[in-house]
Design an enzyme around this catalytic site. Structure first.
Site, short mmCIF file in Angstrom:
data_model
loop_
_atom_site.label_atom_id
_atom_site.label_comp_id
_atom_site.label_asym_id
_atom_site.label_seq_id
_atom_site.Cartn_x
_atom_site.Cartn_y
_atom_site.Cartn_z
N LYS A 175 0.83 -1.20 0.00
CA LYS A 175 0.00 0.00 0.00
C LYS A 175 0.87 1.25 0.00
O LYS A 175 1.93 1.27 0.59
CB LYS A 175 -0.93 -0.03 1.21
CG LYS A 175 -1.91 -1.21 1.17
CD LYS A 175 -2.63 -1.40 2.49
CE LYS A 175 -1.70 -1.87 3.58
NZ LYS A 175 -2.40 -2.23 4.83
N THR A 208 -7.49 8.27 10.21
CA THR A 208 -7.12 7.10 9.40
C THR A 208 -6.93 5.84 10.25
O THR A 208 -6.34 4.87 9.79
CB THR A 208 -5.80 7.38 8.65
OG1 THR A 208 -4.78 7.75 9.60
CG2 THR A 208 -5.97 8.52 7.64
N GLY A 210 -7.33 2.39 11.55
CA GLY A 210 -7.96 1.17 11.04
C GLY A 210 -7.99 1.05 9.53
O GLY A 210 -8.65 0.16 8.99
N THR A 211 -7.27 1.93 8.83
CA THR A 211 -7.32 1.86 7.36
C THR A 211 -6.76 0.54 6.83
O THR A 211 -7.33 -0.05 5.91
CB THR A 211 -6.55 3.03 6.72
OG1 THR A 211 -5.24 3.11 7.33
CG2 THR A 211 -7.27 4.34 6.91
N GLY A 212 -5.66 0.08 7.41
CA GLY A 212 -5.06 -1.18 6.95
C GLY A 212 -5.97 -2.36 7.21
O GLY A 212 -6.15 -3.23 6.34
N CYS A 213 -6.54 -2.41 8.40
CA CYS A 213 -7.48 -3.50 8.75
C CYS A 213 -8.67 -3.49 7.80
O CYS A 213 -9.09 -4.54 7.29
CB CYS A 213 -7.98 -3.33 10.19
SG CYS A 213 -6.69 -3.34 11.45
#
Length: 270
Positions: A175, A208, A210-213
């Site tokens: 990402k 932002t 929790g964006t990865g989760c």
């Protein structure tokens, strides 16, 4: 009608923005049946992580076996696994139960800098879990930690992606949120043969958490519905972009994203 089933194996976020809570919200919004195996309980809010309390090994084993016995998932996402023992348990159970569409989100550090993966666990992640993965979804710092490659350029990202696939991953998407370019974010997908770029507008916001989760959960949900990788990544990219663009603006720190923005956008665009 066949109902897609998605399993998240991760930590609980008491603030609701990341971890198990974010995953289950995302699964629900994308119309798959969500299940969970909790590996650790965290005390956290938008201001940071205040404590991490791992679930005992027998608790993780029991949860995994209970799911496998009755509700075998169509896709599985791993998030915060915290230590070497839990990673090895999960890896063993994935093999035992024949789960194939494994999305590995190598959660290592919280937004506020609190470590979510013990140093001793990185080798277990590389040696035991990544070889079983269908797709690995690191951000740039995580890709650096996994590969040992300092990522300063797009070519560096390609080298890191190749190295992760050499570790056994079928696909890797690195990402680009940590390296926005010209007001856009480019996520790089590698399938072991070809590279694919997924571009999106950069949203300048502190909300932002929790964006990865959420991105990896959306990817898992789409795979559980039988979508191919390219289509699944496109939906996950749109889901997280709308979730960030329409952030809720709650909490005094890194606030959560808006998990219902994607479905509301679909409803209003019809």
């Amino acid at each position: 009608m066949t109902i897609g089933k998605a399993l998240t194996i991760a930590g609980s976020d008491s603030g609701g923005g990341a971890g198990i809570q974010a995953d289950l919200k995302t699964f629900q919004e994308l119309d798959v049946y969500g299940m969970s195996v909790i590996t650790a309980v965290t005390s956290q809010n938008t201001l940071g992580v205040h404590g991490v309390y791992p679930v005992p090994a027998e608790g993780v084993i029991s949860q995994l076996d209970a799911i496998a016995e009755d509700l075998s998932p169509d896709a599985v996402k791993t998030g915060m696994l915290f230590n070497q023992e839990i990673i090895q348990i999960v890896s063993n159970k994935v093999q035992k139960h024949g789960w194939e569409k494994i999305v590995v989100d190598p959660v290592m550090i919280a937004k506020g800098g609190h470590p979510l993966l013990e140093e001793s666990a990185i080798n277990a992640l590389i040696n035991d879990l990544i070889p079983l993965s269908f797709i690995v979804t690191p951000n740039i710092p995580e890709a650096e930690a996994i590969t040992g490659i300092e990522i300063k350029s797009f070519d560096d990202r390609k080298e890191a992606a190749k190295k992760i696939c050499q570790m056994g991953a079928k696909h890797v998407i690195i990402k680009g949120g940590h390296q926005p370019s010209d007001s856009e974010i480019i996520d790089l997908l590698f399938d072991g043969y070809d590279f694919y770029e997924f571009k999106g507008n950069y949203v300048n916001t502190k909300h932002t958490h929790g964006t990865g989760c959420t991105f990896s959960a959306a990817l898992t949900a789409e795979l559980a519905k039988g979508k191919d990788v390219i289509e699944a990544v496109k939906t996950a990219k749109e889901f997280i972009h709308l979730a960030v663009e329409n952030a809720l603006g709650i909490g005094g720190g890194h606030g959560p994203t808006n998990h219902w923005a994607y479905k509301r956008n679909l409803a209003t665009s019809k």
